[in-house]
Write a protein that holds these residues in place. Sequence first.
Motif, mmCIF file in Angstrom:
data_model
loop_
_atom_site.group_PDB
_atom_site.id
_atom_site.type_symbol
_atom_site.label_atom_id
_atom_site.label_comp_id
_atom_site.label_asym_id
_atom_site.label_seq_id
_atom_site.Cartn_x
_atom_site.Cartn_y
_atom_site.Cartn_z
ATOM 1 N N UNK A 121 41.187 41.053 34.048
ATOM 2 C CA UNK A 121 39.740 41.098 34.296
ATOM 3 C C UNK A 121 39.421 40.576 35.691
ATOM 4 N N UNK A 122 40.076 39.482 36.079
ATOM 5 C CA UNK A 122 39.881 38.958 37.436
ATOM 6 C C UNK A 122 40.243 40.013 38.480
ATOM 7 N N UNK A 123 41.418 40.582 38.320
ATOM 8 C CA UNK A 123 41.935 41.526 39.310
ATOM 9 C C UNK A 123 41.094 42.795 39.371
ATOM 10 N N UNK A 240 40.716 35.802 49.669
ATOM 11 C CA UNK A 240 41.769 36.009 48.662
ATOM 12 C C UNK A 240 41.225 35.738 47.260
ATOM 13 N N UNK A 241 41.789 36.422 46.292
ATOM 14 C CA UNK A 241 41.345 36.260 44.911
ATOM 15 C C UNK A 241 41.422 34.809 44.461
ATOM 16 N N UNK A 242 42.489 34.112 44.823
ATOM 17 C CA UNK A 242 42.674 32.739 44.350
ATOM 18 C C UNK A 242 41.547 31.806 44.798
ATOM 19 N N UNK A 243 40.954 32.090 45.943
ATOM 20 C CA UNK A 243 39.917 31.199 46.481
ATOM 21 C C UNK A 243 38.543 31.456 45.869
ATOM 22 N N UNK A 245 38.174 32.726 42.598
ATOM 23 C CA UNK A 245 38.276 32.831 41.139
ATOM 24 C C UNK A 245 37.148 32.106 40.415
ATOM 25 N N UNK A 246 36.776 30.873 40.820
ATOM 26 C CA UNK A 246 35.666 30.206 40.122
ATOM 27 C C UNK A 246 34.368 30.999 40.183
ATOM 28 N N UNK A 249 34.722 33.969 37.901
ATOM 29 C CA UNK A 249 34.653 33.501 36.510
ATOM 30 C C UNK A 249 33.202 33.383 36.051
ATOM 31 N N UNK A 250 32.360 32.770 36.886
ATOM 32 C CA UNK A 250 30.955 32.617 36.520
ATOM 33 C C UNK A 250 30.254 33.958 36.392
ATOM 34 N N UNK A 251 30.573 34.882 37.274
ATOM 35 C CA UNK A 251 29.964 36.219 37.210
ATOM 36 C C UNK A 251 30.354 36.917 35.911
ATOM 37 N N UNK A 252 31.645 36.880 35.575
ATOM 38 C CA UNK A 252 32.125 37.557 34.366
ATOM 39 C C UNK A 252 31.591 36.885 33.096
ATOM 40 N N UNK A 253 31.503 35.557 33.104
ATOM 41 C CA UNK A 253 30.949 34.857 31.944
ATOM 42 C C UNK A 253 29.474 35.187 31.757
#
Length: 284
Positions: A121-123, A240-243, A245-246, A249-253
């Motif tokens: 989902x992140x990717x 980068x995705x790693x930077x 991610x938080x 995460x909030x957008x997807x939640x």
Amino acid sequence: MNKTLAIFCVSILPISCDFFEPKPPENPIARVNKSYLYQKDIADLISKNTSPEDSASIVSNYITRWATQQLLIDQAQINLSPKKIEAYERLVTDYKNDLFTEAYKATIVGKQMDSTITNAEYESFYAANKHNFKLKEELYKLRFIHVDKEFANFVETKQKLNRFNTKDKEDLVKMRLKFKAANFNDSVWIKKEALLLQLPVLQINQDKFLKKQIFAQIQDSLGVYLLKIEDVLVPGDMAPLTTIKPTIEQILLNKKKLQLVKKLEKDITKDAIKNKNFEIYTLQ
């Protein structure tokens, strides 16, 4: 005389005003016109550790504020136009309804929502939206060692940090306690601000040392620094995705929450229609 009587009734109602007003169902501690303040209304004001003097002051101040507010409300009811009063009452009702409905939706969503977000989902979200995530500051991937000026095996250690194959990394990790400071995790992006805090020696010649694929040896009064910059990202580059991610995460939640809320609203309306608890009448 009338003004004096009114003030007297507000301040010491339990003694002097019973003759004029029918007794309320429970003993009040204050009255303003037809509004009463009861013991239960101030029950949570005082903690067990509060002194009697402080308790009396807190209660007295609260009663005074309550009385002032009630008097203002009563005067507003008298002096505001019916149209304004109706508009304000509608706002109060709307606000109350919003509080109840939002609290209920939050409770249901909290019970039903799966807060787990998979790497897929992140990717997927990142691939579709990465152009919207632009960096505002430099990021670095690097490794470094900080040692004393008299550090033994300095040349060999320098070679291992620069070459950094699997064997070199294992050897350096074993030697870690001999270093004043070290970082071998060069796969993680570090913000420039954090890097300069960790290695203040870089602040003097940032343009010289903070370049991609540079290997530097820097010395100051605190020792010698060996630094290898593996990669650099500058403002305007895609984050980068790693930077981020938080943020993702909030957008997807939030998207999951909205989907659950829409389903809840749809289902509750559908059930009400099915059970004949909701009907729309034809306008005459």
